[in-house]
Design an enzyme around this catalytic site. Structure first.
Site, PDB file in Angstrom:
ATOM      1  N   HIS A  74      36.044  45.123  47.850  1.00  0.00           N
ATOM      2  CA  HIS A  74      36.776  46.345  47.508  1.00  0.00           C
ATOM      3  C   HIS A  74      35.789  47.414  47.055  1.00  0.00           C
ATOM      4  O   HIS A  74      34.721  47.119  46.531  1.00  0.00           O
ATOM      5  CB  HIS A  74      37.865  46.088  46.467  1.00  0.00           C
ATOM      6  CG  HIS A  74      37.404  45.593  45.127  1.00  0.00           C
ATOM      7  ND1 HIS A  74      36.919  46.432  44.150  1.00  0.00           N
ATOM      8  CD2 HIS A  74      37.371  44.339  44.599  1.00  0.00           C
ATOM      9  CE1 HIS A  74      36.616  45.730  43.071  1.00  0.00           C
ATOM     10  NE2 HIS A  74      36.867  44.443  43.307  1.00  0.00           N
ATOM     11  N   ASP A  76      36.319  50.073  44.862  1.00  0.00           N
ATOM     12  CA  ASP A  76      36.448  50.699  43.546  1.00  0.00           C
ATOM     13  C   ASP A  76      35.840  49.841  42.452  1.00  0.00           C
ATOM     14  O   ASP A  76      35.581  48.650  42.641  1.00  0.00           O
ATOM     15  CB  ASP A  76      37.914  50.984  43.238  1.00  0.00           C
ATOM     16  CG  ASP A  76      38.778  49.723  43.243  1.00  0.00           C
ATOM     17  OD1 ASP A  76      38.563  48.872  44.130  1.00  0.00           O
ATOM     18  OD2 ASP A  76      39.667  49.584  42.379  1.00  0.00           O
ATOM     19  N   GLU A 143      41.533  48.184  44.345  1.00  0.00           N
ATOM     20  CA  GLU A 143      41.863  46.790  44.019  1.00  0.00           C
ATOM     21  C   GLU A 143      42.091  46.596  42.536  1.00  0.00           C
ATOM     22  O   GLU A 143      42.982  45.864  42.117  1.00  0.00           O
ATOM     23  CB  GLU A 143      40.723  45.879  44.498  1.00  0.00           C
ATOM     24  CG  GLU A 143      40.997  44.384  44.343  1.00  0.00           C
ATOM     25  CD  GLU A 143      40.501  43.801  43.017  1.00  0.00           C
ATOM     26  OE1 GLU A 143      40.807  42.629  42.741  1.00  0.00           O
ATOM     27  OE2 GLU A 143      39.830  44.541  42.260  1.00  0.00           O
ATOM     28  N   GLU A 144      41.290  47.285  41.729  1.00  0.00           N
ATOM     29  CA  GLU A 144      41.285  47.010  40.296  1.00  0.00           C
ATOM     30  C   GLU A 144      42.554  47.486  39.586  1.00  0.00           C
ATOM     31  O   GLU A 144      42.846  47.041  38.486  1.00  0.00           O
ATOM     32  CB  GLU A 144      40.059  47.667  39.641  1.00  0.00           C
ATOM     33  CG  GLU A 144      38.720  47.128  40.127  1.00  0.00           C
ATOM     34  CD  GLU A 144      38.428  45.716  39.641  1.00  0.00           C
ATOM     35  OE1 GLU A 144      39.311  45.106  39.006  1.00  0.00           O
ATOM     36  OE2 GLU A 144      37.320  45.222  39.904  1.00  0.00           O
ATOM     37  N   ASP A 167      34.307  38.622  46.104  1.00  0.00           N
ATOM     38  CA  ASP A 167      34.693  39.167  44.800  1.00  0.00           C
ATOM     39  C   ASP A 167      34.760  38.129  43.691  1.00  0.00           C
ATOM     40  O   ASP A 167      35.309  38.399  42.629  1.00  0.00           O
ATOM     41  CB  ASP A 167      36.046  39.877  44.933  1.00  0.00           C
ATOM     42  CG  ASP A 167      36.343  40.799  43.763  1.00  0.00           C
ATOM     43  OD1 ASP A 167      35.391  41.197  43.070  1.00  0.00           O
ATOM     44  OD2 ASP A 167      37.524  41.121  43.543  1.00  0.00           O
ATOM     45  N   HIS A 458      34.372  44.248  33.836  1.00  0.00           N
ATOM     46  CA  HIS A 458      35.404  45.083  33.204  1.00  0.00           C
ATOM     47  C   HIS A 458      35.028  45.495  31.783  1.00  0.00           C
ATOM     48  O   HIS A 458      35.878  45.943  31.026  1.00  0.00           O
ATOM     49  CB  HIS A 458      36.783  44.396  33.190  1.00  0.00           C
ATOM     50  CG  HIS A 458      37.328  44.092  34.549  1.00  0.00           C
ATOM     51  ND1 HIS A 458      38.623  43.646  34.757  1.00  0.00           N
ATOM     52  CD2 HIS A 458      36.773  44.166  35.781  1.00  0.00           C
ATOM     53  CE1 HIS A 458      38.836  43.455  36.038  1.00  0.00           C
ATOM     54  NE2 HIS A 458      37.708  43.758  36.687  1.00  0.00           N
TER      55      HIS A 458
END
Length: 487
Positions: A74, A76, A143-144, A167, A458
């Site tokens: 992904h 982002d 995606e996030e 991922d 994150h």
């Protein structure tokens, strides 16, 4: 400098990605980069209606009859920064740097999730030394924040029967299943009153220094949730003083464990020493309970100017907010009975704020078992009904059911042992990989997920292990080179 690291092609592309702002829903510039990359290297490129990108490359000579493999990442990243860091994720580049065996970023998330996976997929497309069958590279959007690209993926666009998701975040582990998830938002109106006449002190309470992290991968590590800890302080300790709450906020993403929370209150200046004593007591309690996992946790008071606090919540709504947040469930609900050490069901209270006279809370629920996920949603509905709150359930997706008979899994296991003389671990991840949604659109697709070791995604502590990128790359190349064995 990243340019000195190996594999050189991955780190060069990743360095380019770091220069381009690409938080979720702000992916125009990274999309342009990928399209320009494809045009520069004469790679066929298509975009779909939701912003996903598909790049294709023919097989190398002699491998034309091998089955096609899709590599997927992904585009982002999660935008998280330390409070003191000045950074605009929509305009400013990430500043990566090498720290011993790791690559980190200065004061922000690094974006190795999923920037390294994206860089590796693009590197495959331009490396003339890699032998492979037909290749597709699928790059999904946003995606996030809800897997919007995966939700919008159209049928019959991909031709590959095999897909490697890039991922996951533990080198040496091959993932063949993941949790499903659903978003839950609860809101209720709040009412305000004038500041009590005797309240001549305006205080901001800050709870900071927590590690935070990924609400799926890190939820079982016992880290503190800043929102819950602030609610506990207000419910259990600060009630000894006659204070009035003016504002409360914490967290910024529903899929990141909140690292910081803040509350503003008014009180009589003569009660300030008692409040300071209570804060000191609570600090000692937090150090005793969480000090081993949260060594930097800190709760502090600071005075704010009277012009910043114009009003306070009514007593009724102050108590309602504090009790709601204190009672809100959070964390691991149940461990898996079938998979040792794997979380079955969890939820993360990721965001709380008061905007336009409305309290807003945002949760992300995850589970390997759909009925267990529904049970947590039911609990939150009951809590909302008890407080006369409105709620919204959105973004639900099923998990990715493990297939231990997968031929792609068997090939990856064999190649890992062949290269490293040790067995890879076969895992199911308590996070939402896009593979579960791909299965809905491509039910017969054979999939695995692999990646390098990324710690604290994150959060601003995110870092990627340099040696693990080398090992991940070696495994990826070996799988592609052996595509003929998938027949």
């Amino acid at each position: 400098m990243l340019s000195t690291l190996k594999p050189k092609s991955i780190w060069q592309i990743f360095n380019d990605i770091c220069k381009i702002p690409h938080p979720s829903h702000h992916e125009q510039m990274i999309t342009k980069y990928i399209v320009d990359f494809a045009n520069t290297h004469h790679i066929h490129c298509e975009l779909d209606k939701v912003g996903n990108i598909l790049l294709t490359k023919p097989a190398t000579k002699g491998m034309e009859n091998c089955p096609s493999i899709a590599l997927q990442a992904h585009m982002d990243m999660v935008p998280q920064k330390n409070e003191e860091t000045i950074h605009n994720f929509t305009t400013d580049p990430i500043q990566p740097y090498v720290d011993g065996e790791w690559v980190k970023a200065k004061g922000t998330t690094l974006g190795a999730d999923n920037g390294i996976g994206l860089a590796s997929a693009l590197a495959v497309l331009i490396d003339p030394t890699i032998e492979h069958g037909p290749i597709e590279v699928l790059v999904t959007t946003s995606e996030e924040t809800g897997m919007h690209g995966a939700f919008g993926l159209q049928a019959n666009w991909l031709k590959s029967h095999y897909l490697i998701n890039t991922d996951s975040e533990d080198e040496g582990e091959i993932f063949t299943g993941c949790a499903g998830g659903v978003d839950f938002t609860s809101t209720f109106a709040v009412a305000y009153a004038v500041i009590p006449e005797k309240h001549d002190c305006y205080i901001s309470v800050s709870l900071k220094g927590l590690k935070g992290g990924h609400s799926g991968c890190d939820i079982h590590l016992g880290r503190g949730n800043a929102i819950k800890l602030m609610a506990r302080f207000l419910a259990e300790y600060a009630q000894d003083i006659s204070f009035r709450l003016a504002d409360i906020k914490g967290g910024s993403l529903r899929n990141a464990i909140p690292r910081e929370a803040f509350a503003e209150m008014t009180l009589c200046k003569q009660d300030l020493p008692q409040l300071e004593s209570i804060v000191k007591q609570y600090q000692t309690i937090l150090n005793n309970e969480l000090g081993h996992v949260e060594p930097s946790i800190q709760i502090t008071l600071s005075e704010v100017t009277s012009d910043k606090v114009k009003r306070v919540l009514t007593i009724e709504h102050q108590n309602k907010i504090i009790n709601y947040l204190h009672a809100a469930p959070n964390g691991v609900v149940r461990m898996s009975d079938q998979l040792h050490g794997v979380v079955e069901t969890s939820l993360n209270l990721g965001i709380v704020n008061i905007l336009e006279n409305q309290l807003n809370t945002h949760y992300l629920i995850r589970s390997q078992v759909d009925s267990a996920k529904d049970a947590v949603v039911s609990t939150l509905i009951s809590l909302s009904q008890l407080t006369n709150a409105n709620y919204e359930i959105s973004g639900g997706y099923s998990g990715w059911e493990p297939n231990l008979n997968s031929s792609l899994l068997q090939l990856a296991k064999d190649k890992y042992y062949e290269i490293f003389s040790q067995k890879a671990k076969i895992m199911v991840i308590h996070a939402g990989l896009e593979c579960g949604l791909f299965k809905q659109t491509y039910p017969n697709m054979d999939m695995i997920s692999i990646g390098p070791t990324i710690v604290s995604p994150h959060s601003p502590d995110e870092k990627v292990n340099i040696q693990s990128v080398i090992r991940y790359w070696e495994l990826l190349i070996a799988i592609l080179k052996s595509a003929a064995q998938l027949k």
